[in-house]
Design a protein around this motif. Structure first.
Motif, PDB file in Angstrom:
ATOM      1  N   THR A  23       0.819  -1.049   0.072  1.00 23.39           N
ATOM      2  CA  THR A  23       0.007  -0.247  -0.027  1.00 23.39           C
ATOM      3  C   THR A  23       0.918   1.356  -0.131  1.00 23.39           C
ATOM      4  N   GLY A  24       1.765   1.272   0.851  1.00 27.19           N
ATOM      5  CA  GLY A  24       2.747   2.497   0.871  1.00 27.19           C
ATOM      6  C   GLY A  24       3.505   2.768  -0.565  1.00 27.19           C
ATOM      7  N   PHE A  25       3.884   1.702  -1.191  1.00 23.49           N
ATOM      8  CA  PHE A  25       4.702   1.735  -2.426  1.00 23.49           C
ATOM      9  C   PHE A  25       3.610   2.051  -3.206  1.00 23.49           C
ATOM     10  N   LEU A  26       2.579   1.995  -3.368  1.00 18.61           N
ATOM     11  CA  LEU A  26       1.385   2.478  -4.525  1.00 18.61           C
ATOM     12  C   LEU A  26       1.053   3.801  -4.109  1.00 18.61           C
ATOM     13  N   ASN A  81       8.723   2.161 -11.146  1.00 15.61           N
ATOM     14  CA  ASN A  81       7.486   1.871 -12.271  1.00 15.61           C
ATOM     15  C   ASN A  81       7.526   0.208 -12.237  1.00 15.61           C
ATOM     16  N   ASN A  82       8.779  -0.220 -12.679  1.00 19.12           N
ATOM     17  CA  ASN A  82       8.893  -1.603 -12.711  1.00 19.12           C
ATOM     18  C   ASN A  82       8.551  -2.411 -11.454  1.00 19.12           C
ATOM     19  N   MET A  83       8.815  -1.845 -10.276  1.00 27.09           N
ATOM     20  CA  MET A  83       8.491  -2.526  -9.056  1.00 27.09           C
ATOM     21  C   MET A  83       7.266  -2.378  -8.830  1.00 27.09           C
ATOM     22  N   ARG A  84       6.465  -1.521  -9.343  1.00 27.47           N
ATOM     23  CA  ARG A  84       5.112  -1.205  -9.221  1.00 27.47           C
ATOM     24  C   ARG A  84       4.265  -2.341  -9.982  1.00 27.47           C
ATOM     25  N   ASN A  85       5.080  -2.489 -11.367  1.00 24.33           N
ATOM     26  CA  ASN A  85       4.393  -3.426 -12.267  1.00 24.33           C
ATOM     27  C   ASN A  85       4.463  -4.806 -11.572  1.00 24.33           C
ATOM     28  N   ASN A  86       5.665  -5.145 -10.976  1.00 21.27           N
ATOM     29  CA  ASN A  86       5.900  -6.537 -10.302  1.00 21.27           C
ATOM     30  C   ASN A  86       4.906  -6.854  -9.196  1.00 21.27           C
ATOM     31  N   PHE A  87       4.289  -5.713  -8.475  1.00 17.97           N
ATOM     32  CA  PHE A  87       3.219  -5.817  -7.465  1.00 17.97           C
ATOM     33  C   PHE A  87       2.017  -6.302  -8.399  1.00 17.97           C
ATOM     34  N   ALA A  94       7.240  -9.672  -3.335  1.00 11.38           N
ATOM     35  CA  ALA A  94       7.540  -8.730  -2.242  1.00 11.38           C
ATOM     36  C   ALA A  94       9.191  -8.659  -2.573  1.00 11.38           C
ATOM     37  N   PRO A  95       9.575  -7.517  -2.644  1.00 11.41           N
ATOM     38  CA  PRO A  95      10.975  -7.221  -3.158  1.00 11.41           C
ATOM     39  C   PRO A  95      11.940  -7.585  -1.979  1.00 11.41           C
ATOM     40  N   ASN A  96      13.077  -8.262  -2.591  1.00 11.61           N
ATOM     41  CA  ASN A  96      13.826  -8.728  -1.551  1.00 11.61           C
ATOM     42  C   ASN A  96      14.900  -7.412  -1.095  1.00 11.61           C
ATOM     43  N   LYS A  97      15.760  -7.655  -0.121  1.00 15.04           N
ATOM     44  CA  LYS A  97      16.540  -6.675   0.262  1.00 15.04           C
ATOM     45  C   LYS A  97      17.528  -6.081  -0.818  1.00 15.04           C
ATOM     46  N   GLY A  98      18.051  -6.975  -1.517  1.00 16.66           N
ATOM     47  CA  GLY A  98      19.088  -6.536  -2.794  1.00 16.66           C
ATOM     48  C   GLY A  98      18.198  -5.575  -3.841  1.00 16.66           C
ATOM     49  N   GLU A  99      17.155  -6.035  -3.957  1.00 16.30           N
ATOM     50  CA  GLU A  99      16.242  -5.082  -5.153  1.00 16.30           C
ATOM     51  C   GLU A  99      15.892  -3.926  -4.444  1.00 16.30           C
ATOM     52  N   LEU A 100      15.679  -3.918  -3.266  1.00 18.67           N
ATOM     53  CA  LEU A 100      15.237  -2.557  -2.537  1.00 18.67           C
ATOM     54  C   LEU A 100      16.831  -1.670  -2.335  1.00 18.67           C
ATOM     55  N   LEU A 101      17.735  -2.220  -2.324  1.00 20.52           N
ATOM     56  CA  LEU A 101      18.923  -1.831  -2.121  1.00 20.52           C
ATOM     57  C   LEU A 101      19.375  -1.124  -3.410  1.00 20.52           C
TER      58      LEU A 101
END
Length: 161
Positions: A23-26, A81-87, A94-101
């Motif tokens: 929700t926060g990401f969106l 936007n790519n991360m949002r598309n993954n959601f 759920a993005p992993n720590k590496g994706e977020l970093l």
């Protein structure tokens, strides 16, 4: 008097910090989309109808092609936007720590880190197992990522950059 420096900061902190990650990401993504519209309308209000018909990715591409944001900013926005598309397209993503970093690192390189929020978030996440732990132990979280992005996008909309 508000302790927040722009009209989006309080909204983002309260909405994102009081939400689950998705929700926060969106919410952050929606604020970015709103600011992209402000950027293009400050350039030419006649583009509104065309702009609103585009996907988020194409909105970023249009604004970049008009020279309204630099390439690195556009690339970082595309990563968000790519991360949002993954959601949206991968149930239970759920993005992993590496994706977020990686995302935070791209944003650090592309946006002014006016309050050191991105630097602090990167360090906190590096020292933690996940974003929730980073927020609990270091007081920085997802809202800090979007606030730094919003500061710059607001400046582009106001032609302060």
């Amino acid at each position: 008097m508000s302790t927040y420096s722009n009209k989006y900061e309080e909204f983002l902190f309260h909405r994102i910090d009081d939400s689950d990650f998705l929700t926060g990401f969106l919410i952050g993504h929606l604020v970015i989309e709103h600011l992209l519209e402000e950027i293009v309308l400050s350039y030419d209000s006649k583009l509104k109808e065309h702009f609103l018909s585009l996907t988020h990715s194409r909105k970023i591409t249009l604004i970049k092609s008009l020279g309204l944001i630099p390439d690195d900013v556009a690339n970082c926005l595309q990563s968000i936007n790519n991360m949002r598309n993954n959601f949206a397209h991968k149930l239970g993503y759920a993005p992993n720590k590496g994706e977020l970093l990686n995302l935070i690192s791209k944003c650090r390189a592309s946006f002014n880190d006016m309050t050191d929020g991105l630097e602090q978030l990167y360090g906190a996440l590096t020292d933690s197992d996940n974003l929730l732990e980073a927020q609990e132990n270091h007081g920085v979280g997802l809202a800090d990522l979007f606030i730094q992005v919003v500061y710059d996008l607001e400046a582009y909309a106001n032609k302060d950059v």
